[in-house]
Design a protein around this motif. Structure first.
Motif, PDB file in Angstrom:
ATOM      1  N   UNK A   1      83.490  69.670  46.453  1.00 24.77           N
ATOM      2  CA  UNK A   1      82.101  69.343  46.179  1.00 24.77           C
ATOM      3  C   UNK A   1      81.971  67.945  45.621  1.00 24.77           C
ATOM      4  N   UNK A   2      82.855  67.627  44.668  1.00 21.94           N
ATOM      5  CA  UNK A   2      82.699  66.304  44.062  1.00 21.94           C
ATOM      6  C   UNK A   2      83.043  65.222  45.067  1.00 21.94           C
ATOM      7  N   UNK A   3      84.060  65.477  45.923  1.00 22.42           N
ATOM      8  CA  UNK A   3      84.378  64.488  46.956  1.00 22.42           C
ATOM      9  C   UNK A   3      83.178  64.287  47.860  1.00 22.42           C
ATOM     10  N   UNK A   4      82.529  65.388  48.193  1.00 23.26           N
ATOM     11  CA  UNK A   4      81.354  65.303  49.065  1.00 23.26           C
ATOM     12  C   UNK A   4      80.241  64.505  48.398  1.00 23.26           C
ATOM     13  N   UNK A   5      80.014  64.827  47.138  1.00 29.06           N
ATOM     14  CA  UNK A   5      78.903  64.168  46.442  1.00 29.06           C
ATOM     15  C   UNK A   5      79.175  62.683  46.308  1.00 29.06           C
ATOM     16  N   UNK A   6      80.428  62.336  45.951  1.00 30.46           N
ATOM     17  CA  UNK A   6      80.754  60.918  45.801  1.00 30.46           C
ATOM     18  C   UNK A   6      80.607  60.202  47.136  1.00 30.46           C
ATOM     19  N   UNK A   7      81.086  60.854  48.209  1.00 33.37           N
ATOM     20  CA  UNK A   7      81.019  60.201  49.518  1.00 33.37           C
ATOM     21  C   UNK A   7      79.584  59.947  49.932  1.00 33.37           C
ATOM     22  N   UNK A   8      78.758  60.957  49.759  1.00 33.75           N
ATOM     23  CA  UNK A   8      77.401  60.807  50.280  1.00 33.75           C
ATOM     24  C   UNK A   8      76.515  59.990  49.356  1.00 33.75           C
ATOM     25  N   UNK A   9      76.953  59.834  48.097  1.00 30.11           N
ATOM     26  CA  UNK A   9      76.184  58.971  47.209  1.00 30.11           C
ATOM     27  C   UNK A   9      76.100  57.557  47.780  1.00 30.11           C
ATOM     28  N   UNK A  10      77.204  57.154  48.401  1.00 32.05           N
ATOM     29  CA  UNK A  10      77.269  55.819  48.975  1.00 32.05           C
ATOM     30  C   UNK A  10      76.255  55.666  50.099  1.00 32.05           C
ATOM     31  N   UNK A  11      76.267  56.648  51.009  1.00 28.25           N
ATOM     32  CA  UNK A  11      75.330  56.597  52.130  1.00 28.25           C
ATOM     33  C   UNK A  11      73.901  56.665  51.610  1.00 28.25           C
ATOM     34  N   UNK A  12      73.701  57.494  50.593  1.00 32.87           N
ATOM     35  CA  UNK A  12      72.367  57.648  50.018  1.00 32.87           C
ATOM     36  C   UNK A  12      71.870  56.326  49.452  1.00 32.87           C
ATOM     37  N   UNK A  13      72.748  55.702  48.669  1.00 32.68           N
ATOM     38  CA  UNK A  13      72.339  54.428  48.073  1.00 32.68           C
ATOM     39  C   UNK A  13      72.065  53.389  49.140  1.00 32.68           C
ATOM     40  N   UNK A  14      72.946  53.327  50.152  1.00 33.58           N
ATOM     41  CA  UNK A  14      72.749  52.345  51.220  1.00 33.58           C
ATOM     42  C   UNK A  14      71.427  52.587  51.940  1.00 33.58           C
ATOM     43  N   UNK A  15      71.121  53.864  52.174  1.00 30.50           N
ATOM     44  CA  UNK A  15      69.875  54.167  52.867  1.00 30.50           C
ATOM     45  C   UNK A  15      68.675  53.742  52.034  1.00 30.50           C
ATOM     46  N   UNK A  16      68.792  53.898  50.717  1.00 27.89           N
ATOM     47  CA  UNK A  16      67.647  53.543  49.873  1.00 27.89           C
ATOM     48  C   UNK A  16      67.469  52.028  49.773  1.00 27.89           C
TER      49      UNK A  16
END
Lengths: 120, 625, 172, 384
Positions: free
Chosen positions: D157-172
Motif C-alpha cells: 500500500x505504501x509503495x502504491x501511495x508513494x508511486x502515485x503521489x508523484x503522478x498526482x502531483x505532476x497532474x496537478x
C-alpha cells in the motif's frame, strides 16, 4: 532572548544531539537518521539567518570584507538554500538507504562497528 | 537572386544523403542523386556567373563566424567575382561530367555510396575553397579538399599501396595547410583582416612591411605548392593514381591541384606589391618553369598511362605557376580552365581504356585499340592534341597566352623561361603522342576480351571533347577579365599577331608529335635508353630523400626501443611502486575501518575548524573595534 | 504569543531529538525523527516561511522519512543495547559533540539578530523568481544530483545487475 | 492575546469541528450509499431494514463497531498499534482544511464567515504534504500488527501511495501552472471567470482534460480504491494492513479512507470542475441568480458526483495486478503527465487562451496515440 535566538539555539542543540547520535550508535540506520537530524538543524539555522539576519551589514566591522560586501542577497536566498539542501538530503537519504539495504541483504544483521572491511 | 550558396549546399546535401541513405536508394539512384546534386550546383554556378557578368561582383554574407579581437572578416561569406564564378562553373561542370562517368565506371564496386559521398564532398569542399571571401573560410575548404582527396585516393582500402598513397597525399597536403595557417596568422595579426577584398586592397598592402609581405607570400606559396604538387612538394601526385580513375580525373582536372593556382591568382595583389613581391614572383616563375620541364622529362620515362598523365598535369601546373610568376594571371586561369577540360577528357578516356583492358595500365601492353574503339580514340586524340598545343584546340590558345605573356624582348630571364616553355611543349607533345600511339595505333600486345564502355561513360567524353574544341572561343575575354581583377589594372587591348613565337610553339608541338609517331608506330616501347631513365626520373628522388630521413628517425626509434626503453620500463615502475607502497602503508594507519571513528574524526575536525573560525572572527572584530 | 509557541515547539523538537539519538528501537527513532521534522516545519511556519514549511512536510516528512520507515520495517533490525559506556569512541564522541555544541552555542549567542518584517504572502513569487533566476545553476545542479541518485539507486536496488540486461526485474 | 485574534481562533476551531463532523457524517452515509448503489448495480437490494429505506443502517453499524471487542495480537506493539489508525484519520481530516466550499466570505449575523478553514498561499503544497503523511498510518498499522500479511499489505500500500503521489502531483501542476498560484481560492476564482474562448478562464477540465484524467486515475490509486485496491486484495492478503484491526480502530481506518475519498473528490472539483461555480449567469440579479452562479450546493453536487464515480468504478472494474499497477503509475501516468506539463508550460509562456490549451493538449494526445500505434511491434508468438 530575541525571537530568532530560540531557533538558532535549537539548531545548535539539535546539531550536537545529532552528532552524539552518530558517534554512539551502532545501527547504521539510526546513525543515518542522526545525520538527517544534523542536516535539518543546519537548515533551521539557515532559515533563521535568512529571516532575521538578511540586511544588516552595519553590525559587522568593515574589516571583514567578505561578509560586509555590499551584496548580502535578498531574504529568500537562505530559503532557497534550505530548499536545495532538502533536495540533496532526499537524494542522499535514498542512496544511503539503498546501500544499507544492500548490506543488510548480504549480512542479515548490521553493526556499524563490524563494517570495517575497508580498513587499511 | 543569390544562388551562390546553392553551389555549396547541393553537393554537401548530396554527400550527406549518399553517405546515409545509399542502402535505401540503391546503386542507380545514389549515382543519380550525386550527379543531380552537382548538376544543380552547376546550374547555380552558371546563374552566379551570369549575375556577376550582368551586375558586377558582390559578396554574400551567410553568417558571422568568429569574433577575434583585432581581426575582422572571419565570416561565412562568399565572394562572387569573375574569377570565382569562372572557377565555380569549371569545377562543378567538369565534376558533373566526371560524376556521370563514374556511375558507369564504378558500377561494379561494392562501396558505391561511400564513393559518391566522398566525391560530392570533394566537390563541396573545393567549391567552398573557391567561393570563400576570406582566408579562414578558404582554409576550411583547403583542409576539406585534403581530407576528401585522402578518402578518395585511399578508396580501395584493402590495397596497401592505395592506403599509403592516400596517407602520403594527406601528409603533404597538411604541410600546405600548416603553411596556410601561418599565412593566416601573419596576415591576421599584421593587417587585421582576412577578407580578400580588404587585405589585398592597396591601402592595407601599403601598410604591410616588406618582411610581412615576404613571410605571408612564402607561406602562401608553400601552401599552394603542396596543394598543386609543385617541386619539391610534388611526390604525392603520381602516387595519387592509386585511386579510381574518375578520382584522378577530378583531382587533376577540376579540383584540388588547381587550388594552388587559384590561390596565387587570388592573392596576386600581394605578390605584385613592392620589391619583395617581385622577388617572390621571380622565384615562382623559375620554380614553375623547372617543374614544368622536370615533370615533362619524368613523363617521358613513364610507361604507366595514368602516371604519364599525372606528370603532364604537374608539368602544366608548372606552366600555370610560371604564368602567375610573370604576371600573366589571366593566362594562368585560362590555362587552368582549358586544362580542366582536356585533362578530364584524357583521364576519362584513359579510364575507359583501362576499364576495357581489365585494369591494365601499362602502355607497353596496350595497342591496337583504335580499331576497336574509334570513338574513344577520337576523344583521346582531341585531348592529346589539346595538350600538345595544336591549333585550333583550346590547349593551343591557353598555352600561347602563357608563352606570349612570358616572352619579353630584351629580357634574358624571360626569354630563357620562354625557351624552357617551348622545350616543355616539345616534350609534352612527344610523350602525349607516345601514349596515344602506343595505346591506339601500335600493334596490339594483349589478348583478353575488351570490356566496352556503356553510354553513361561515353557521353561525358563527348561533351568534354566538344568543350576542348570550343572553349578557346571564350579565352580572350576570360584572360582580360581575370587579368584586370588580379592586377587592378585595365588590360590594354593588344592586337595579337600570328608571329614567330606562335609558329615556334606550333612547330615544337608538331615535331614532338612527329617524333612520337615515327618512333612508336611499330610498337617500340621507348626512345629513352634504360640507362637514362633514372636521370629522367630525377624528380622522384625527392621521395627517396624523405624516405631516407624517415628511415633515420626510425632507426633512432629502434635504438631507443632496444637500448633505452627496457632500462626505464623496468626500473621506473619499480621505483614508483615502492614509493607508492611506502606512502600508502603510512596512510593506511589512518584507516581504522570503524565508521564511528571516522564520524568522531569528522566531528572533531569540524569543531576545530569552528573554533579556528570563531577565533579569527573574534580577533578581527576585536581589531575592528 | 508566537514566541511562546516557538518555545513549546522547540522543547518538543529537543525532546524528540533525544528520542532519535537514544531510542532502542529503530522504529521509534524514525518516529521521533518524523516528530522532530514536523516540529521544525511548524517552526518554519511560525517564522512565516510558509513555503519552507510545506516543503519540509512534503520532502522530509512525506518522502524521506517514509522511505526510512520503510527500510526499518522491512529490515527489522534487532534492538540495540546502549549499555556499554566504557567504549572509548563513545566517550570521545560525546565529548567532541558536546564541545561542538557548546562552540555553536557561543558563536550563535554572539549573532545579532533583528526581527525583520515577515515576508508577505506574495513571497512565494519572489522565491520562485530567485530560484529559477539567480539560483538557476544550483537548482539545475541539484536536479542533476537527483538524477544521478535515482540511477544509482535503481542500480543498487537490483539484486543482480543482469536483471537490468533482461529489461527489468523478473515479473514472476 | 487580542479579542480579535481570539475570535478568529474560536472561529477556526468551530469551523474545523463543523467540517470534521460533516465529513464523518458524510462518511457514514457514504457507506450506506455505497452498499445501496453497488447492490443495485449487482441486481440486489442492499440494506433496507433498519429505519426507513435502511437509513439508520450507518448508525447501527457505528454502534456495533463501538461495542465490539477490541482484539489485539499478542506480540503487537501496543502503542503504535493504537497510534496508526489515529494518524490515518487525523491526517485525512486535516487535509480538508484548505478546501474552499464557496467563492467569497458570506455575511451571517453580522459576522463575515469564510467558507474555508484556512486559506494559505501554499494550499496545494499543504494538501499534498499532509496527505503524504497518510502513509505513516498504513506502514505503522501493518508493522505494529506483527502479522506477515498485514506487513505485506502495508508495504504494498505504501509503495502504491508513494508511486502515485508523484503522478498526482505532476497532474496537478499543469492546471496550477495555468492559474499561476498555489492557492485554491485563486484556482476557483479563475475558473469562475467564464472566459474560456476569450481569456484564461473556464473550468480547467476543458483546458486540461489529460491532467484531469491523470489526476483522477492517480487519486483513485492514492486512496486505495478499486480498481487499485491492491492492499486489501482479500484473495491474497486477508484484509491488507488492517487485517488485525477490529472495532473502533478498524472503523477509524475506514473513516480515513472515506474522508480521503472526499478530499480527492473535493480537490478534483476545486481544481478541475470550478469548485463552487455553477451556471454562467450574472449573479448581481438577485438571490436566485446568485445561487445559480455559485455556492456550496454546487460544490456538494460535484463532490457527490465524484463519490458516485468512485462507487461506480468499484462496481464495474476488475482489480489490477500489482505489476500492472506499478507499470501504469511509472510508465504511463508519469510520462504522460510530464509531457502534458511540457505542453502546458509552453502554452503558459506563450500566453495562450484556455481553448488553445485544449487544442494543444488534444493534439498532443493524438500525436502520442499515433506514435504508440506506429511503434507497436507486431504480435509475436509466445515461446514457452
Amino acid at each position: 532572548m530575541t525571537d530568532g535566538m530560540i531557533t538558532l539555539f535549537l539548531s545548535a542543540a539539535l546539531f550536537a544531539i545529532g552528532s552524539i547520535g552518530v558517534a554512539i550508535r551502532r545501527n547504521p540506520l539510526i546513525m543515518f537518521m542522526c545525520i538527517e537530524l544534523m542536516l535539518n538543524s543546519a537548515n533551521l539555522a539557515l532559515a533563521t539567518f535568512s529571516r532575521y539576519y538578511a540586511r544588516i551589514p552595519e553590525t559587522l566591522p568593515d574589516s571583514i570584507e567578505l561578509v560586509a560586501s555590499k551584496d548580502l542577497g535578498s531574504a529568500s536566498d537562505g530559503s532557497i538554500f534550505v530548499f536545495l539542501v532538502m533536495t540533496i538530503a532526499a537524494a542522499e537519504a535514498v542512496v544511503g538507504l539503498a546501500i544499507i539495504i544492500a548490506i543488510f541483504r548480504t549480512r542479515k544483521q548490521v553493526d556499524a562497528d563490524e563494517l570495517a572491511e575497508l580498513k587499511g | 537572386m543569390d544562388f551562390i550558396w546553392l553551389v555549396l549546399a547541393l553537393p554537401l546535401l548530396g554527400s550527406l544523403l549518399c553517405s546515409t541513405h545509399y542502402r535505401a536508394l540503391g546503386k542507380a539512384a545514389t549515382g543519380m542523386l550525386a550527379s543531380l546534386a552537382i548538376l544543380g550546383a552547376f546550374g547555380a554556378a552558371a546563374a552566379t556567373w551570369f549575375r556577376v557578368h550582368a551586375a558586377g561582383s558582390y559578396t554574400s554574407q551567410l553568417a558571422t563566424w568568429l569574433h577575434i579581437p583585432g581581426v575582422s572578416g572571419v565570416d561565412v561569406a562568399a565572394l562572387a567575382d569573375p574569377l570565382s564564378a569562372t572557377m565555380l562553373c569549371t569545377v562543378t561542370g567538369v565534376a558533373f561530367l566526371i560524376h556521370c562517368f563514374s556511375m558507369g565506371y564504378m558500377s561494379d564496386e561494392e562501396d558505391y555510396g561511400r564513393f559518391f559521398a566522398s566525391l560530392n564532398l570533394f566537390v563541396a569542399t573545393m567549391v567552398l575553397l573557391v567561393m570563400a571571401n576570406n582566408l579562414a573560410l578558404l582554409l576550411v575548404g583547403w583542409g576539406g579538399v585534403g581530407y576528401a582527396s585522402y578518402s578518395l585516393i585511399g578508396f580501395y582500402r584493402q590495397k596497401p599501396s592505395a592506403v599509403s598513397a592516400a596517407r602520403k597525399a594527406f601528409l603533404i597536403n597538411v604541410v600546405g595547410d600548416v603553411a596556410m595557417m601561418f599565412a593566416i596568422f601573419i596576415i591576421g595579426s599584421r593587417v587585421g583582416s582576412l577578407e580578400f577584398t580588404s587585405f589585398l586592397g592597396p591601402a592595407s598592402l601599403d601598410r604591410m612591411s616588406g618582411e610581412t609581405i615576404l613571410a605571408a607570400g612564402v607561406c602562401l606559396m608553400i601552401a599552394a605548392y603542396a596543394k598543386s604538387a609543385q617541386l619539391p612538394l610534388h611526390t604525392w601526385l603520381p602516387d595519387a593514381m592509386e585511386g579510381p580513375t574518375p578520382v584522378s580525373a577530378l583531382i587533376h582536372a577540376a579540383t584540388m591541384v588547381t587550388a594552388g593556382v587559384y590561390l596565387m591568382v587570388r592573392c596576386a595583389p600581394l605578390f605584385g606589391h613592392g620589391p619583395e613581391g617581385a622577388d617572390l614572383m621571380v622565384i615562382m616563375a623559375r620554380l614553375g618553369a623547372i617543374t614544368a620541364l622536370v615533370a615533362a622529362l619524368c613523363a617521358v620515362a613513364q610507361n604507366d598511362l595514368k602516371r604519364i598523365l599525372a606528370y603532364s598535369t604537374m608539368s602544366q601546373l608548372g606552366y600555370m605557376f610560371m604564368a602567375a610568376g610573370v604576371g600573366a594571371y589571366g593566362a594562368a586561369i585560362f590555362h587552368l580552365v582549358s586544362h580542366a577540360f582536356f585533362k578530364a577528357l584524357l583521364f576519362l578516356t584513359a579510364g575507359v581504356v583501362i576499364h576495357a583492358l581489365h585494369g591494365e595500365q601499362d602502355i607497353r601492353k596496350m595497342g591496337g585499340l583504335g580499331k576497336k574503339m574509334p570513338g574513344v580514340q577520337l576523344a583521346f586524340l582531341i585531348g592529346a592534341l589539346a595538350l600538345a598545343g595544336i591549333p585550333p584546340l583550346v590547349g593551343f590558345w591557353s598555352k600561347e597566352a602563357i608563352l606570349l605573356g612570358t616572352f619579353q624582348d630584351g629580357n634574358m630571364e624571360r626569354q630563357l623561361l620562354w625557351g624552357v616553355g617551348i622545350l616543355t611543349a616539345l616534350l609534352t607533345a612527344y610523350y602525349t603522342g607516345r601514349a596515344y600511339v602506343l595505346t591506339f595505333w601500335a600493334p596490339a600486345r594483349h589478348e583478353s576480351e575488351l570490356h566496352l564502355p556503356g553510354s553513361s561513360m561515353t557521353w561525358p567524353l563527348a561533351v568534354l571533347s566538344m568543350a576542348s574544341v570550343a572553349a578557346g572561343l571564350a579565352g580572350h575575354e576570360l584572360v582580360s577579365e581575370v587579368q584586370s581583377l588580379a592586377t587592378h589594372l585595365p588590360v590594354a587591348e593588344t592586337h595579337e599577331t600570328f608571329g614567330a613565337l606562335q609558329i615556334t610553339a606550333i612547330l615544337a608541338g608538331l615535331i614532338g608529335l612527329g617524333v612520337a609517331y615515327s618512333s612508336h608506330k611499330t610498337g617500340r616501347a621507348s626512345l629513352v635508353p634504360d640507362s637514362a631513365v633514372p636521370v629522367l626520373l630525377g624528380c622522384e628522388s625527392i621521395d627517396s630523400l624523405s624516405k631516407g630521413a624517415a628511415g633515420s628517425f626510425r632507426s633512432f626509434a629502434d635504438m631507443v626501443a632496444v637500448k633505452v626503453d627496457p632500462v626505464i620500463s623496468q626500473q621506473a615502475p619499480d621505483l614508483i611502486q615502492r614509493s607508492l607502497y611506502g606512502t600508502s602503508s603510512l596512510l593506511c594507519q589512518l584507516q581504522g575501518g570503524s565508521l564511528r571513528l571516522y564520524a568522531v574524526a569528522v566531528l572533531a575536525s569540524s569543531t576545530l575548524l569552528a573554533l579556528f573560525v570563531y577565533g579569527l572572527f573574534s580577533l578581527s572584530i576585536g581589531a575592528g573595534q | 504569543m508566537i514566541t511562546a509557541a516557538k518555545c513549546v515547539v522547540a522543547v518538543l523538537a529537543l525532546a524528540s531529538a533525544f528520542g532519535v539519538a537514544f531510542s532502542r528501537q529503530a522504529v521509534h527513532s524514525a518516529l521521533f525523527l518524523t516528530c522532530n521534522l514536523l516540529c521544525v516545519a511548524v517552526l518554519y511556519l511560525l517564522m512565516s516561511l510558509h513555503f519552507l514549511g510545506a516543503a519540509q512536510l512534503l520532502v522530509y516528512a512525506g518522502a524521506i522519512m517514509v522511505v526510512f520507515l520503510f527500510a526499518v520495517t522491512v529490515l527489522a533490525p534487532e534492538d540495540e543495547m546502549l549499555g556499554k559506556w566504557n567504549d572509548s569512541y563513545k566517550l570521545t564522541g560525546i565529548a567532541v559533540a558536546a564541545l561542538l555544541g557548546a562552540c555553536l552555542m557561543v558563536v550563535n549567542s554572539r549573532a545579532s539578530l533583528a526581527d525583520l518584517a515577515a515576508p508577505e504572502q506574495g513571497s512565494l513569487k519572489q522565491f520562485a523568481t530567485d530560484l529559477f533566476g539567480k539560483f538557476v545553476f544550483p537548482f539545475e545542479g541539484t536536479a542533476f544530483v537527483l538524477l544521478v541518485a535515482l540511477i544509482g539507486v535503481v542500480l543498487l536496488g537490483h539484486r543482480r545487475l543482469r536483471d537490468l540486461d533482461r529489461g527489468g526485474p523478473s515479473r514472476d | 492575546m487580542t479579542l480579535e485574534a481570539l475570535g478568529f481562533f474560536v472561529g477556526v476551531v468551530i469551523k474545523a469541528v463543523l467540517f470534521s463532523v460533516a465529513l464523518l457524517t458524510g462518511f457514514a452515509y457514504m457507506t450506506y450509499g455505497e452498499r445501496r448503489i453497488v447492490a443495485r448495480m449487482q441486481w440486489r437490494v442492499g440494506p433496507n431494514k433498519v429505519g426507513p429505506w435502511g437509513l439508520l443502517q450507518p448508525a447501527a453499524d457505528g454502534i456495533k463497531l463501538l461495542f465490539k471487542e477490541q482484539l489485539q495480537p499478542k506480540e503487537a506493539k501496543t502503542f503504535l498499534f493504537v497510534l496508526a489508525p489515529m494518524i490515518s484519520l487525523v491526517v485525512a481530516l486535516s487535509a480538508y482544511a484548505v478546501i474552499p466550499i464557496d467563492k467569497d466570505p458570506v455575511n451571517l449575523f453580522g459576522y463575515s464567515i469564510e467558507p474555508w478553514v484556512s486559506n494559505p498561499s501554499i494550499a496545494v503544497l499543504y494538501l499534498l504534504g499532509i496527505s503524504s503523511l497518510g502513509v505513516y498510518g498504513i506502514i505503522l498499522g501493518g508493522w505494529a500488527s506483527n502479522n506477515k500479511y498485514a506487513l505485506l499489505g502495508a508495504i504494498r500500500s505504501s509503495a502504491q501511495v508513494i508511486s502515485y503521489e508523484l503522478a498526482l502531483g505532476t497532474a496537478l501542476v499543469s492546471p496550477l501552472l495555468m492559474v499561476g498560484s498555489l492557492s485554491f481560492r485563486d484556482v476557483v476564482n479563475q475558473q469562475l471567470d467564464h472566459s474560456y474562448l476569450t481569456g484564461d478562464g473556464g473550468w480547467l477540465i476543458l483546458a486540461q482534460p489529460v491532467a484531469f484524467f491523470l489526476y483522477w486515475t492517480a487519486a483513485v490509486a492514492e486512496v486505495n480504491r478499486a480498481p487499485f485496491d491492491l492492499p486489501e486484495a482479500e484473495q491474497e492478503l486477508g484484509a491488507g494492513y488492517h487485517t488485525e484491526y477490529s472495532g473502533m480502530k478498524f472503523a477509524m481506518f475506514f473513516m480515513a479512507e472515506y474522508v480521503n475519498m472526499f478530499t480527492v473528490s473535493s480537490v478534483a472539483t476545486t481544481v478541475f470542475l470550478g469548485g463552487p461555480g455553477g451556471l454562467p449567469v450574472d449573479e448581481s440579479q438577485g438571490l436566485l441568480f446568485r445561487l445559480l452562479a455559485h455556492g456550496p450546493h454546487w460544490f456538494l453536487l460535484k463532490v457527490y458526483f465524484f463519490m458516485f464515480v468512485f462507487i461506480w468504478l468499484r462496481a464495474t472494474f476488475p482489480r489490477f495486478r500489482y505489476d500492472q499497477l506499478m507499470r501504469i503509475g511509472w510508465q504511463f501516468l508519469l510520462p504522460l503527465g510530464l509531457i502534458n506539463l511540457g505542453v502546458t508550460a509552453v502554452g503558459v509562456a506563450m500566453q495562450w487562451k484556455s481553448y488553445q490549451f485544449t487544442l494543444a493538449v488534444a493534439s498532443m494526445l493524438v500525436t502520442l496515440i499515433a506514435l504508440s500505434m506506429l511503434n507497436r511491434k507486431p504480435e509475436q508468438p509466445d515461446h514457452h
